[in-house]
Design a protein around this motif. Sequence first.
Motif, PDB file in Angstrom:
ATOM      1  N   LEU A 287       1.245  -0.929   0.196  1.00 45.98           N
ATOM      2  CA  LEU A 287      -0.162   0.172   0.364  1.00 45.98           C
ATOM      3  C   LEU A 287       0.576   1.177   0.016  1.00 45.98           C
ATOM      4  O   LEU A 287       0.456   2.433  -0.309  1.00 45.98           O
ATOM      5  CB  LEU A 287      -0.977   0.068   1.465  1.00 45.98           C
ATOM      6  CG  LEU A 287      -1.431  -1.215   0.716  1.00 45.98           C
ATOM      7  CD1 LEU A 287      -2.583  -0.967   2.700  1.00 45.98           C
ATOM      8  CD2 LEU A 287      -3.576  -1.117   0.417  1.00 45.98           C
ATOM      9  N   GLY A 288       2.178   1.300   0.809  1.00 44.06           N
ATOM     10  CA  GLY A 288       2.776   2.135   0.889  1.00 44.06           C
ATOM     11  C   GLY A 288       3.663   2.315  -0.848  1.00 44.06           C
ATOM     12  O   GLY A 288       4.809   3.825  -0.806  1.00 44.06           O
ATOM     13  N   LEU A 289       3.495   1.406  -2.174  1.00 45.96           N
ATOM     14  CA  LEU A 289       3.867   1.840  -2.797  1.00 45.96           C
ATOM     15  C   LEU A 289       2.966   3.100  -4.027  1.00 45.96           C
ATOM     16  O   LEU A 289       3.027   2.824  -4.744  1.00 45.96           O
ATOM     17  CB  LEU A 289       4.366   0.469  -3.408  1.00 45.96           C
ATOM     18  CG  LEU A 289       5.633   0.039  -2.659  1.00 45.96           C
ATOM     19  CD1 LEU A 289       6.420  -1.307  -3.423  1.00 45.96           C
ATOM     20  CD2 LEU A 289       7.516   1.365  -3.467  1.00 45.96           C
ATOM     21  N   GLY A 290       1.563   2.047  -3.157  1.00 46.83           N
ATOM     22  CA  GLY A 290       0.393   3.039  -4.010  1.00 46.83           C
ATOM     23  C   GLY A 290      -0.011   1.644  -4.751  1.00 46.83           C
ATOM     24  O   GLY A 290      -1.100   2.350  -6.298  1.00 46.83           O
ATOM     25  N   ALA A 291       0.290   0.849  -4.468  1.00 44.59           N
ATOM     26  CA  ALA A 291      -1.095  -0.450  -4.804  1.00 44.59           C
ATOM     27  C   ALA A 291      -2.783   0.613  -4.725  1.00 44.59           C
ATOM     28  O   ALA A 291      -2.327   0.677  -3.040  1.00 44.59           O
ATOM     29  CB  ALA A 291      -0.507  -1.084  -3.943  1.00 44.59           C
ATOM     30  N   THR A 292      -2.695  -0.213  -4.960  1.00 44.05           N
ATOM     31  CA  THR A 292      -4.104  -0.706  -4.415  1.00 44.05           C
ATOM     32  C   THR A 292      -4.515  -1.893  -3.714  1.00 44.05           C
ATOM     33  O   THR A 292      -4.187  -2.576  -3.072  1.00 44.05           O
ATOM     34  CB  THR A 292      -5.858  -0.140  -5.504  1.00 44.05           C
ATOM     35  OG1 THR A 292      -5.147  -1.316  -6.183  1.00 44.05           O
ATOM     36  CG2 THR A 292      -5.232   0.752  -6.626  1.00 44.05           C
TER      37      THR A 292
ATOM     38  N   ASN B  65       0.931  10.359   4.180  1.00 44.25           N
ATOM     39  CA  ASN B  65       1.383   9.839   3.007  1.00 44.25           C
ATOM     40  C   ASN B  65      -0.471   9.137   3.078  1.00 44.25           C
ATOM     41  O   ASN B  65      -0.605   8.029   2.443  1.00 44.25           O
ATOM     42  CB  ASN B  65       2.022   8.649   2.356  1.00 44.25           C
ATOM     43  CG  ASN B  65       2.072   7.465   3.737  1.00 44.25           C
ATOM     44  OD1 ASN B  65       1.807   7.655   4.082  1.00 44.25           O
ATOM     45  ND2 ASN B  65       3.242   6.230   2.683  1.00 44.25           N
ATOM     46  N   VAL B  95      -4.227   6.402  -3.205  1.00 48.23           N
ATOM     47  CA  VAL B  95      -3.393   5.415  -3.504  1.00 48.23           C
ATOM     48  C   VAL B  95      -1.987   5.856  -4.355  1.00 48.23           C
ATOM     49  O   VAL B  95      -1.520   6.254  -5.094  1.00 48.23           O
ATOM     50  CB  VAL B  95      -4.305   4.347  -4.433  1.00 48.23           C
ATOM     51  CG1 VAL B  95      -3.720   3.855  -6.114  1.00 48.23           C
ATOM     52  CG2 VAL B  95      -5.057   3.723  -3.713  1.00 48.23           C
ATOM     53  N   ARG B  98       0.132   8.007  -2.602  1.00 45.66           N
ATOM     54  CA  ARG B  98       1.459   7.203  -1.734  1.00 45.66           C
ATOM     55  C   ARG B  98       1.770   6.948  -2.776  1.00 45.66           C
ATOM     56  O   ARG B  98       3.593   6.269  -1.927  1.00 45.66           O
ATOM     57  CB  ARG B  98       0.559   5.754  -1.675  1.00 45.66           C
ATOM     58  CG  ARG B  98      -0.385   6.064   0.286  1.00 45.66           C
ATOM     59  CD  ARG B  98      -0.732   4.750   0.418  1.00 45.66           C
ATOM     60  NE  ARG B  98      -1.800   4.880   1.453  1.00 45.66           N
ATOM     61  CZ  ARG B  98      -2.768   4.225   1.176  1.00 45.66           C
ATOM     62  NH1 ARG B  98      -3.037   3.237   0.947  1.00 45.66           N
ATOM     63  NH2 ARG B  98      -3.962   4.648   2.009  1.00 45.66           N
ATOM     64  N   ALA B  99       2.594   6.585  -4.460  1.00 45.54           N
ATOM     65  CA  ALA B  99       3.162   7.142  -4.827  1.00 45.54           C
ATOM     66  C   ALA B  99       4.035   7.940  -5.106  1.00 45.54           C
ATOM     67  O   ALA B  99       4.762   7.531  -5.635  1.00 45.54           O
ATOM     68  CB  ALA B  99       2.498   6.473  -6.134  1.00 45.54           C
ATOM     69  N   VAL B 101       4.360   9.754  -2.875  1.00 47.34           N
ATOM     70  CA  VAL B 101       5.313  10.037  -1.062  1.00 47.34           C
ATOM     71  C   VAL B 101       5.471   8.697  -0.617  1.00 47.34           C
ATOM     72  O   VAL B 101       4.379   8.020  -0.196  1.00 47.34           O
ATOM     73  CB  VAL B 101       4.116  10.480  -0.224  1.00 47.34           C
ATOM     74  CG1 VAL B 101       4.464  11.150   1.604  1.00 47.34           C
ATOM     75  CG2 VAL B 101       4.168  12.044  -0.888  1.00 47.34           C
ATOM     76  N   GLY B 102       6.688   7.830  -0.653  1.00 45.47           N
ATOM     77  CA  GLY B 102       7.030   6.967  -0.387  1.00 45.47           C
ATOM     78  C   GLY B 102       7.791   6.400   1.325  1.00 45.47           C
ATOM     79  O   GLY B 102       7.386   7.207   1.238  1.00 45.47           O
TER      80      GLY B 102
END
Lengths: 400, 266
Positions: A287-292, B65, B95, B98-99, B101-102
Amino acid sequence: MQSLTLPFIAIAGLAVLGYFLAKSRALQVSEGDIRKLVSLPSQHALNAVLATIVPAVAAILLISLYVRLTDGTGSWFFQFVVIGLAVTGLALSLIGIKTETRARTFAERWILGLLIFASTIAILTTIGIVFSMLFETFNFFGQYDWRDFFFSTNWSPNFRGNSDLGIIPLLWGTLYISFIALAFAVPVGLFAAIYLSEYAGPRMRSVAKPAIEVLAGIPTIVYGLFALITVGPFLRDYFAAPMGFGQSASSVMTAGLVMGVMLIPFVSSLSDDIINAVPQAMRDGSLGLGATKSETIRQVVVPAALPGIVGAVLLAASRAIGETMIVVLGAGAAARLSLNPFEAMTTVTVKIVSQLTGDTDFASPETLVAFALGLTLFVITLGLNVLALYIVRKYREQYE
Amino acid sequence: MEDMYHADRAMSTQQDIKIKADKVQVYYADNHAIKDVDVEIADKTVTAFIGPSGCGKSTFLRCLNRMNDTIDICRVEGDITIDGEDIYDPKVDPVQLRAKVGMVFQKPNPFPKSIYDNVAYGPKIHGLARNKAELDEIVEKSLRKAALWNEAKDRLTAPGTGLSGGQQQRLCIARAIATAPEVLLMDEPCSALDPIATAQVEELIDELRQSYSVVIVTHSMQQAARVSQKTAFFHLGNLVEYDDTDKIFTNPEDSRTESYISGRIG
């Protein structure tokens, strides 16, 4: 076995006696100050009880096995030996009571022996099952050619002799029905598990999980009735008949779907536990990598849980292959080699039952074939279990 | 590749404000965990959050984030803007945020996949590479930046979980920078590492400052002094003092800060 009642009563009596004697003797040895004792009086008492019971009961088991194997008869001598062992064990433990005796560790050693014995029972039973099947299977292959059994595509037993006993139609029915059951249960169970473990709130989960597990508690004969009076006619009237697949209410599809329902809790409950065991850190990382959430589940959580899920599926497969009642009532008893899922077929287990019920003569191949069928089935499920163990071991704890 | 990612920010200077928080409150159910925090975090700077356990520094980091969104009972109030954009605006997709802000976590948490797939995970999800060659390039670049390339280049297909603890944490850093974030949040990234691995990660943090705004939560005051330019001291959910690191450690204004850095509270 009648002759063993007396020794059992004697051993129990000696054990009770040993308990009180050991306790009082320990107190006596301590001269009123139990801090002098390395072990407490109750530990001495436990040691005496175990020393009385364990060797004597072990002797009973060994003697009855010996008597069976040699076709001998029991005699007073054996009873004498058993009671003698109990008395000796009691006496030795009582003599051994001194202030520095470590009765605690002795008692634990007896208990360790009991634990080892308990785990051996399961293993010995498996071996016993294999040998009893193997013996009758050899008898069968003495009367019937193994090539016909494994490669003939015709199953038509005839109690007057001259039967065709080919396993292929039965094996085909077994695999076909199991395949349909798994094709239904695996996606449904897995999706249910994912919903329960990843999306459902605690309240939903506390209701839904036990509700799904109720399915596991329903006797298979009740599933069979459901298949017979509801699912079978429904599939015939709405699918098979209009589409020209046949007029049979008993069909592979009926048994497969109902069996699939039965298997849902196996897949969902185990998978749910396994998915829950995937560390939260994995989800946070994704999730922290921007995955849903759904990408996280598909690409991180399920792959991490996969070995356990495969184990759950193979367990369900073993259940499907061994299932009998749903097949009798849902798919019928006609051995047939066909691709049409709306036709009646049958499985190995159903034929084992039908070959062994009624007037049977345990010397004819028509009866003995049941053992060969059973052994074949056992080998298949054993293979599946070994495969499951291998997969689970190979990928276990990968995320740690 | 590097230029392509960061060309738009090439003009920014050391003093630009990247993140601005205004009167931020965080509640866990009825527990008021963060009280009235105002802070401005500069671009291309390492900002350290220090404070005793339970003071809210990790909670505040996770607000930046919106990782707190994954906790049901957590509620955030106040404004947090990144480049002037309110990240709690309903239009903002957490989502996507967060891409940008790692985040690197306390315990190394590589996925049970190969080293390559660990790093390629983010770029694949966000479609940052048009083909395999570009993906390879991003993976190599990220691993190089995380100072892991030399150790990992011959075993890219080996599972990331097979690396040592320090290597795993650098892999997690590589994984975070592979998505080309603008801000990198680190939640006690060295607390599970030995001193040698810690030194490597600290050196890495200092290099990352060239390209990113780095925010690091740490329990080690020496670490804060070594790696950061700005330090914020949190105590009982309040931001007590926020200033240049040198000033905080040599001449703090608040008596609580002084007590903490000299070891009297905490």
